[in-house]
Enzyme design. Structure first.
Site, PDB file in Angstrom:
ATOM      1  N   GLU A 270       0.734  -1.246   0.065  1.00 28.73           N
ATOM      2  CA  GLU A 270      -0.133  -0.050  -0.060  1.00 28.73           C
ATOM      3  C   GLU A 270       0.840   1.368  -0.007  1.00 28.73           C
ATOM      4  OE1 GLU A 270       0.382  -1.406   4.496  1.00 28.73           O
ATOM      5  OE2 GLU A 270       0.147  -2.347   2.405  1.00 28.73           O
ATOM      6  N   HIS A 294      -8.184  -4.125  -1.138  1.00 31.82           N
ATOM      7  CA  HIS A 294      -7.482  -4.190   0.144  1.00 31.82           C
ATOM      8  C   HIS A 294      -6.473  -3.178   0.357  1.00 31.82           C
ATOM      9  CE1 HIS A 294      -5.632  -6.255   3.417  1.00 31.82           C
ATOM     10  NE2 HIS A 294      -4.587  -6.011   3.042  1.00 31.82           N
ATOM     11  N   GLU A 295      -5.709  -2.882  -0.890  1.00 27.16           N
ATOM     12  CA  GLU A 295      -4.489  -1.808  -0.647  1.00 27.16           C
ATOM     13  C   GLU A 295      -5.131  -0.346  -0.736  1.00 27.16           C
ATOM     14  OE1 GLU A 295      -1.963  -2.989  -0.175  1.00 27.16           O
ATOM     15  OE2 GLU A 295      -2.392  -5.156  -0.881  1.00 27.16           O
ATOM     16  N   HIS A 298      -6.262   0.451   2.750  1.00 30.98           N
ATOM     17  CA  HIS A 298      -5.038   0.838   3.678  1.00 30.98           C
ATOM     18  C   HIS A 298      -4.796   2.433   3.566  1.00 30.98           C
ATOM     19  CE1 HIS A 298      -2.939  -2.536   5.207  1.00 30.98           C
ATOM     20  NE2 HIS A 298      -2.907  -3.256   4.330  1.00 30.98           N
ATOM     21  N   GLU A 317      -3.782  -4.563   9.449  1.00 25.36           N
ATOM     22  CA  GLU A 317      -4.206  -5.506   8.438  1.00 25.36           C
ATOM     23  C   GLU A 317      -5.632  -6.105   8.773  1.00 25.36           C
ATOM     24  OE1 GLU A 317      -3.034  -5.952   5.972  1.00 25.36           O
ATOM     25  OE2 GLU A 317      -0.952  -5.221   6.073  1.00 25.36           O
ATOM     26  N   ASP A 375       9.355 -10.312   9.975  1.00 23.42           N
ATOM     27  CA  ASP A 375       9.180 -10.993   8.768  1.00 23.42           C
ATOM     28  C   ASP A 375       8.948 -12.620   9.298  1.00 23.42           C
ATOM     29  OD1 ASP A 375       9.696  -8.992   7.274  1.00 23.42           O
ATOM     30  OD2 ASP A 375      11.804  -9.497   6.947  1.00 23.42           O
ATOM     31  N   TYR A 383      -4.524 -10.601   9.593  1.00 25.86           N
ATOM     32  CA  TYR A 383      -5.482 -10.225   8.613  1.00 25.86           C
ATOM     33  C   TYR A 383      -6.838 -10.791   8.841  1.00 25.86           C
ATOM     34  CZ  TYR A 383      -1.483  -9.003   5.405  1.00 25.86           C
ATOM     35  OH  TYR A 383      -0.318  -8.337   5.013  1.00 25.86           O
TER      36      TYR A 383
END
Length: 614
Positions: A270, A294-295, A298, A317, A375, A383
């Site tokens: 995003e 979705h993006e 954001h 998320e 990460d 999400y």
């Protein structure tokens, strides 16, 4: 590793003592040595008198010099050193300040160059691009890779505006997560006037062209695919209007899409003004364009209101998936909205069963990152568990007409700020405590939702009309023999792309599948035209069923799909599945070693762990 600082376990910076207000970048892009060379001037707000030093995050960065800039144009060189390296996280850059440094504004210039192994940058040779003529550079800074691109406070607790001047090969186009101010031959100047966290700093340089998508939207890509991209993402402006209706005014001015090379590791990123998306969304029928919704979401949830650190990643998320499903509901109807959430739950179940099987603590909504990098903690939990929690709260309080005005007030209250879960909880109570909904608030078991491992403790009452069809198909294909299926007319009823994806996902989740063999997979492929599909979500699920059937003769096809794109959603589970199949594991390891240098660092790092090589 331990917690690197008070505010953010993954950052050495001390935002409670000093905060970046604005950064001015000057970069020369060196394709021959795969480095960015240049400088950054950070405009800091010093929050504490007599601060002895500024601590910044770096990773594989070569600092050449550092100085304080004074009014009148003079500069005072300062001592600096890099220490405390943490594997896969980075190191601490200490800039020593003169005694008696006052509170308030401070300008510091750092001259540096990036490493040719910077984890946040991907350099492609001309042969690795679609056009085969020119090199390509792109960044991916989320979660903590901005520190490999510039020395910075690489924590979402700090937000800053930025400007950048980028010198690049004159035949290439440069784009950033900002508005283009000026284009000259071989140099482009950018400005981002809305404060952002470091992970939203982004750059891409390549042989790129654009097509308009709407009044303030374009899609960028290499020439060979740009028209297909414009067609696939033609609903972008409608999605943007719908999101604004739900969330409030769009503050970022421009909303462009950049369709990335296949090695881009995520579905989308995003980056403000310029969302990066994977080419695996090009299904030919717009069925995977929900990623764009979705993006777009954001722009409010994540970019405008941001998690303070990645332990509260669900605030980015979970909220974004929640808004994404609302966009889908308004554009395609509430049955599709609910089906979208049910499909997500199938994916979450699979993620918990496989990826997180040995780290159940990462299935909590709020995680502890004291000894784990973002990460390694990354999964679909924030999400899907997060959006399910919000849907549960919305239903509990009386539905969208009650909850959406609160959502807008929450976004307004915390706009341009960084928050933790208690901020959301407090806002919810403040909003509803004087209404007839206050008794409903006491029903929310916050500890259960935030800190219990596993699937969501309560599944909202979704409309299952569309999911019932995919459930029924999964049951048929898992319980009947191939011979029985051939004579069953139910298997050839028409279904949507989304139902096909959900059915295949549910089939993968069936513990026992009768006669899962070559013959059954061939019947599955011929019944639903799976051999000819361009839909990457469908191909991915078919490959996982082929692996589960242990069809070694198709190993080349499986490896080819895994290496056709390095989107982690696809290549990680396939490499992980292959790693658990004794006959296939050596082939998978050999393939990974061959292609890992074409992957972004975050992708190679996680697959290496999945295959037990690290």
């Amino acid at each position: 590793m331990g917690r690197l600082s008070k505010v953010d376990p993954s950052s050495f910076s001390e935002p409670e003592r000093i905060a970046t207000k604005h950064s001015a970048l000057k970069w020369t892009v060196d394709f021959s040595n795969t480095k960015l060379l240049g400088s950054v001037i950070h405009h800091f707000n010093v929050l504490e008198a007599n601060l002895p030093a500024i601590l910044l995050d770096v990773r594989d960065i070569n600092v050449k010099s550092a100085s304080i800039l004074c009014s009148g144009g003079s500069a005072i060189p300062i001592n600096y050193f890099v220490s405390d390296p943490v594997e896969d996280i980075g190191a601490k850059l200490t800039l020593e300040l003169p005694e008696g440094t006052a509170k308030g504004d401070l300008l510091v210039r750092i001259d540096y160059e990036t490493s040719n192994r910077a984890s946040g940058l991907q350099w492609l040779t001309p042969e690795q691009t679609l056009g085969k003529q020119h090199p390509y550079l792109f960044s991916q800074c989320q979660a903590i890779h901005a520190r490999s691109v510039l020395p910075c406070q690489d924590t979402p607790a700090v937000k800053f505006t930025y400007e950048a001047t980028v010198e690049h090969p004159k035949e290439l186009t440069a784009l950033m997560s900002a508005i283009v101010e000026k284009k000259e031959t071989g140099a482009t100047t950018f400005k981002q006037e809305v404060p952002i966290p470091a992970y939203l700093l982004a750059i891409a340089i390549g042989d790129l062209v654009s097509r308009p998508l709407g009044p303030n939207s374009n899609v960028w890509a290499e020439a060979g695919i740009v028209d297909a991209c414009a067609e696939e993402f033609s609903q972008t402006s409608q999605m943007l209007r719908t999101a604004s209706d739900i969330c409030g005014p769009y503050v970022w001015k421009q909303y462009d899409l950049l369709v990335m090379p296949p090695s881009f590791p995520f579905g989308g990123m995003e980056n403000p003004c310029l969302t990066f998306v994977t080419p695996t969304l090009l299904a030919g029928d717009k069925s995977l364009a929900d990623v764009v919704a979705h993006e777009i979401a954001h722009s409010w949830t994540g970019n405008l209101v941001t998690n303070k650190n990645f332990e509260h990643f669900w605030l980015n998320e979970g909220f974004t998936v929640f808004v994404e499903t609302k966009i889908v509901g308004r554009m395609q109807g509430n049955k599709e909205r609910d089906f979208h959430m049910l499909r997500n739950l199938t994916d979450l179940q699979e993620c918990i069963r496989t990826q997180l099987a040995n780290s159940p603590e990462l299935t909590k909504l709020v995680v502890d990152l004291s000894n784990c990098g973002p990460d390694d903690a990354f999964s679909s939990v924030p999400y899907i568990k997060g959006s399910t929690f919000l849907r549960y709260i919305e239903d509990l309080l009386g539905g969208p007409e009650v909850f959406e005005p609160f959502l807008r007030s929450y976004l307004q209250k915390f706009a341009y700020k960084s928050v933790i879960t208690d901020d959301f909880k407090g806002a919810l109570y403040d909003y509803f405590i004087k209404t007839d909904k206050k008794d409903k608030l006491t029903e929310i078991d916050w500890d259960l939702w935030l800190y219990q491992e596993g699937l969501p403790p309560i599944i909202p009452n979704f409309d299952e009309t569309l999911a019932d069809i995919s459930k029924q198909l999964a049951k048929l294909w898992s319980t009947k023999s191939t011979a029985d299926l051939r004579g069953d007319t139910d298997i050839s009823k028409p279904i949507s792309s989304h139902q096909l994806i959900d059915f295949l996902g549910r089939l993968i989740e069936c513990q026992d599948i009768v006669e899962l063999n070559e013959e059954k997979i061939e019947l599955l492929e011929s019944t639903y035209n799976l051999k000819s599909t361009k839909n990457a979500e469908v191909r991915f699920r078919v490959m996982r069923l082929v692996i589960r059937a242990r069809l070694l003769k198709r190993i080349d096809e499986i490896i080819a799909f895994a290496n056709s794109n390095f989107r982690m959603k696809f290549c990680r589970p396939i490499y992980r599945d292959l790693g658990q199949w004794p006959e296939a594991k050596p082939i998978a390891v050999e393939s990974f070693q061959r292609v890992k240098d074409q992957m972004m660092a975050v992708c190679a790092h996680t697959i290496e762990k999945d295959l037990g090589l690290k």
